[in-house]
Design an enzyme around this catalytic site. Structure first.
Site, mmCIF file in Angstrom:
data_model
loop_
_atom_site.group_PDB
_atom_site.id
_atom_site.type_symbol
_atom_site.label_atom_id
_atom_site.label_comp_id
_atom_site.label_asym_id
_atom_site.label_seq_id
_atom_site.Cartn_x
_atom_site.Cartn_y
_atom_site.Cartn_z
ATOM 1 N N LYS A 154 -24.842 16.207 -13.954
ATOM 2 C CA LYS A 154 -26.080 16.918 -13.735
ATOM 3 C C LYS A 154 -27.250 16.087 -14.284
ATOM 4 O O LYS A 154 -26.985 15.158 -15.031
ATOM 5 C CB LYS A 154 -26.041 18.285 -14.421
ATOM 6 C CG LYS A 154 -25.546 18.231 -15.881
ATOM 7 C CD LYS A 154 -26.269 19.151 -16.769
ATOM 8 C CE LYS A 154 -27.522 18.613 -17.343
ATOM 9 N NZ LYS A 154 -27.412 17.597 -18.363
ATOM 10 N N HIS A 184 -20.425 19.957 -18.639
ATOM 11 C CA HIS A 184 -19.446 19.829 -19.728
ATOM 12 C C HIS A 184 -19.473 21.034 -20.675
ATOM 13 O O HIS A 184 -18.540 21.244 -21.424
ATOM 14 C CB HIS A 184 -19.612 18.507 -20.479
ATOM 15 C CG HIS A 184 -20.758 18.453 -21.437
ATOM 16 N ND1 HIS A 184 -22.050 18.253 -21.045
ATOM 17 C CD2 HIS A 184 -20.801 18.589 -22.779
ATOM 18 C CE1 HIS A 184 -22.828 18.262 -22.101
ATOM 19 N NE2 HIS A 184 -22.110 18.460 -23.177
ATOM 20 N N GLU A 222 -30.785 21.629 -30.499
ATOM 21 C CA GLU A 222 -30.331 20.311 -30.950
ATOM 22 C C GLU A 222 -31.275 19.795 -32.022
ATOM 23 O O GLU A 222 -32.474 20.101 -31.996
ATOM 24 C CB GLU A 222 -30.329 19.326 -29.781
ATOM 25 C CG GLU A 222 -29.326 19.664 -28.701
ATOM 26 C CD GLU A 222 -29.265 18.580 -27.636
ATOM 27 O OE1 GLU A 222 -28.381 17.732 -27.726
ATOM 28 O OE2 GLU A 222 -30.131 18.583 -26.742
ATOM 29 N N HIS A 246 -26.449 24.188 -17.876
ATOM 30 C CA HIS A 246 -25.505 24.682 -18.893
ATOM 31 C C HIS A 246 -25.720 26.168 -19.212
ATOM 32 O O HIS A 246 -24.772 26.943 -19.273
ATOM 33 C CB HIS A 246 -25.664 23.906 -20.208
ATOM 34 C CG HIS A 246 -25.421 22.427 -20.095
ATOM 35 N ND1 HIS A 246 -24.453 21.890 -19.286
ATOM 36 C CD2 HIS A 246 -26.001 21.370 -20.716
ATOM 37 C CE1 HIS A 246 -24.460 20.569 -19.410
ATOM 38 N NE2 HIS A 246 -25.399 20.229 -20.273
ATOM 39 N N LYS A 340 -28.407 22.171 -35.228
ATOM 40 C CA LYS A 340 -27.604 22.029 -34.016
ATOM 41 C C LYS A 340 -26.784 23.299 -33.869
ATOM 42 O O LYS A 340 -25.982 23.642 -34.743
ATOM 43 C CB LYS A 340 -26.673 20.820 -34.159
ATOM 44 C CG LYS A 340 -25.566 20.732 -33.120
ATOM 45 C CD LYS A 340 -25.940 19.857 -31.959
ATOM 46 C CE LYS A 340 -24.805 19.702 -30.956
ATOM 47 N NZ LYS A 340 -25.239 19.275 -29.642
HETATM 48 C C1 BG6 Z 1 -26.435 16.917 -21.935
HETATM 49 C C2 BG6 Z 1 -27.916 16.671 -21.970
HETATM 50 O O1 BG6 Z 1 -26.079 17.564 -20.745
HETATM 51 O O2 BG6 Z 1 -26.058 17.713 -23.045
HETATM 52 C C3 BG6 Z 1 -28.342 16.059 -23.304
HETATM 53 O O3 BG6 Z 1 -28.289 15.812 -20.913
HETATM 54 C C4 BG6 Z 1 -27.828 16.873 -24.464
HETATM 55 O O4 BG6 Z 1 -29.765 15.962 -23.370
HETATM 56 C C5 BG6 Z 1 -26.338 17.123 -24.308
HETATM 57 O O5 BG6 Z 1 -28.089 16.153 -25.667
HETATM 58 C C6 BG6 Z 1 -25.849 18.062 -25.369
HETATM 59 O O6 BG6 Z 1 -24.468 18.140 -25.290
HETATM 60 P P1 BG6 Z 1 -23.630 18.681 -26.514
HETATM 61 O O7 BG6 Z 1 -22.242 18.719 -26.002
HETATM 62 O O8 BG6 Z 1 -23.843 17.700 -27.634
HETATM 63 O O9 BG6 Z 1 -24.204 20.021 -26.850
#
Ligand code: BG6
Length: 459
Positions: A154, A184, A222, A246, A340
Site C-alpha cells: 500500500k 501488514h 508512532e 490499516h 508507540k
Molecule cells: C507502514 C507505514 O505501513 O506502517 C509506515 O507506511 C509506518 O509509515 C508503518 O511507520 C508502521 O508499521 P508498524 O508495524 O511499525 O506499526
C-alpha cells in the site's frame, strides 16, 4: 498440501528500499531461523542501482544485531539471495529476468511457487506490472505448481481514480486471485485474533452492537518521524499512509457481521459489506469531523517550508446500519507522538447504577494482547469503585508472537488471501475518505503544528 513441500522463488522489486530492508528481509531471516521457509527457497532481489548481496544485507544485519542474532542463519539467507540489476523500463531486461527465473525454477522445481513482491514507488507501479504481464512473468513455468502471484504494498493508489486504474492493471495482468495486496496490520497477531475473539467467545456476541457499545476508537501512534522517506511521505501523508488502509481494515474486522465461514471469500464478503455501509465524510463535514496536524520539525526534514502534508490525522465516522447506528467511531494516527501504541478500544455504555463504563482493548502493539477494563469495589469500608484490568498477554500465555511480514510471506505461498485487502475493499475505503483528501488539498488553512513527542490527546 503443506506449503513447505513447495519450492519458493521470491522476486523482490525494490530490495534496497525501506520496506524490504526494515520488514521483509528481517522476516525472511526469522522464518529461516524457525525452519519455516520451504527447504527449497531462492530469493532474487531486483534493483535499479548496481549493488551486491553484501551491500543489501549490511543494514539489515545492523538492525537485527542483538542477543539472539544467529550469524549462521543470516549467512544462509544471504546465500539464497542473488541480485539482478535492471532498467525497469527495458523490455529486454524483463525478458532476461524471466530467463534467469526459469533457470532457477528448473534447479529448485518441480512444485515452485513464484512470488513477485513489489516495493517500488507508486509512480513506477503501473509500468512494472504491465511489463511483467507483457513479458510473460504472469504465466507459470513447467516447474511451477501455482500461477505466479503478485504481492503489492500500500498505498494502493492515492485516491479513488488512481486506485481504479491500479485495480484494472493488476486485474488485466495477474487477476484478483493472483494479486495479494499487503496490509501488514491484518497479519499482526492481535488483529488476527479479533475475529476469533468475537466469534468464538459467545460472551461478547450478544452485546456487540449499538445498544451496548457507545464508541470505538482505533489509534496508531508512532514515536518515529518519517525516517528519511521524504519523497514517499510528502506525496502520501498520514491519512493515506495508515488511516485509509490499516485503520479502516481494523475497523472492518471489529464491526463486520459474522462471516458465513472463517474462509477468505466469506471474510472478504463480510468486510466489504461493512466498509460499504460506512458513510463517506461529506465535504461540508470535513472541518468538523477531521483533524490534521504536522509535527514542528517536519518542514525542515523534507526541506519544504510550505509542505501541507499531514503527519497526524483523525477522523470521526458513522456506520449506517442497524448494528452500529449512533456509535461514535474515531480513527487516528500520527508520527512523532509521545508513545508507540496501536490499539482498538471498544467502549461499552454505562448502565443502571454503574459509575463508569467498561472498555475492551485489543492491543496490537507494543504489548500485544487483549485487556478488559472493569469497575471493581475497592477494599475497605467504603463502597468506592476503581477500574481494574483483566489482561491477556501474548508473551505470557503463548511465549512468543511472530512478526506480521512472516505471516504475509507464508500466506502468499499458501495462496490464502484472508489477511490481504481485496480490490473492492480498497476502493470502498478510498470512497470513505475521498472528500477529506480533496478538501484538505484545496484548503488554505494551515495545519495544526505540534511539537515532536506530543500526546495525541492534545491534538
Ligand atoms: C507502514 C507505514 O505501513 O506502517 C509506515 O507506511 C509506518 O509509515 C508503518 O511507520 C508502521 O508499521 P508498524 O508495524 O511499525 O506499526
Amino acid at each position: 498440501m503443506d506449503y513447505r513441500d513447495k519450492s519458493l522463488l521470491l522476486v523482490i522489486f525494490g530490495i534496497t528500499g525501506d520496506l524490504a530492508q526494515r520488514k521483509l528481509l528481517p522476516a525472511l531471516y526469522h522464518l529461516q531461523q524457525k525452519g519455516d521457509l520451504p527447504p527449497q527457497t531462492r530469493i532474487v532481489g531486483v534493483s535499479r542501482r548496481q549493488t551486491s548481496v553484501d551491500q543489501v544485507f549490511h543494514p539489515v544485519q545492523a538492525a537485527l544485531d542483538g542477543n539472539h542474532f544467529d550469524q549462521r542463519v543470516f549467512d544462509q539467507v544471504k546465500t539464497l539471495t542473488e541480485i539482478v540489476t535492471m532498467d525497469l523500463s527495458s523490455v529486454e531486461a524483463y525478458q532476461s529476468l524471466r530467463h534467469r527465473l526459469r533457470d532457477i525454477s528448473d534447479e529448485i522445481g518441480p512444485g515452485v511457487s513464484r512470488l513477485y513482491y513489489l516495493s517500488i514507488p507508486a509512480e513506477a507501479f503501473v509500468s512494472v506490472v504491465n511489463q511483467l504481464g507483457a513479458t510473460g512473468h504472469n504465466e507459470p513455468f513447467a516447474t511451477d505448481i501455482d500461477q505466479p502471484r503478485l504481492l503489492v504494498e500500500k498505498p494502493f493508489g492515492h485516491n479513488t481514480a488512481s486506485a481504479k486504474e491500479l485495480v484494472m492493471v493488476t486485474e488485466k495482468n495477474f487477476g484478483e486471485q493472483q494479486t495479494f495486496r499487503i496490509d501488514h496490520y491484518l497479519a499482526k497477531e492481535t488483529a488476527q485474533n479479533i475475529l476469533t475473539f468475537r466469534f468464538q467467545n459467545p460472551l461478547f456476541q450478544s452485546i456487540w452492537n449499538t445498544r451496548h457499545i457507545d464508541a470505538i476508537t482505533i489509534a496508531a501512534h508512532e514515536t518515529i518521524g518519517i525516517e528519511g522517506r521524504v519523497a514517499f511521505y510528502e506525496q502520501t501523508g498520514a491519512l493515506r499512509d495508515i488511516l485509509q488502509s490499516h485503520l479502516l481494515q481494523l475497523l472492518a474486522l471489529v464491526t463486520m457481521e459474522a462471516p458465513a465461514q472463517l474462509d477468505s471469500t466469506s471474510i472478504h464478503r463480510a468486510k466489504l459489506r461493512l466498509l460499504d455501509s460506512i458513510e463517506p465524510i461529506g465535504p461540508e463535514e470535513v472541518n468538523t469531523t477531521a483533524v490534521r496536524g504536522q509535527y514542528d520539525t517536519y518542514r525542515d526534514e523534507v526541506n519544504n517550508q510550505h509542505s501541507r502534508t499531514e503527519t497526524f490525522a483523525r477522523l470521526k465516522l458513522r456506520i449506517d446500519n442497524e448494528q452500529w447506528r449512533n456509535v461514535a467511531i474515531t480513527l487516528e494516527t500520527g508520527k512523532a507522538l509521545s508513545e508507540k501504541l496501536t490499539e482498538v478500544a471498544v467502549h461499552f455504555r454505562p448502565t443502571g447504577q454503574a459509575s463508569g463504563s467498561n472498555v475492551l482493548l485489543f492491543r496490537l502493539q507494543p504489548k500485544e494482547g487483549i485487556t478488559l477494563l472493569l469497575q471493581a469495589k475497592q477494599p475497605g469500608l467504603q463502597n468506592d469503585t476503581d477500574i481494574v484490568e483483566m489482561d491477556f498477554d501474548y508473551k505470557r500465555s503463548f511465549g512468543s508472537t511472530s512478526e506480521a511480514y512472516e505471516r504475509v510471506i507464508i500466506d502468499a505461498i499458501r495462496g490464502d488471501q484472508s489477511l490481504f485487502a481485496s480490490s473492492a475493499e480498497v476502493l470502498s475505503s478510498w470512497r470513505i475518505v475521498e472528500n477529506v483528501i480533496t478538501t484538505w488539498a484545496q484548503s488554505t488553512k494551515d495545519l495544526q503544528k505540534y511539537p515532536v513527542g506530543t500526546d495525541a490527546k492534545n491534538l
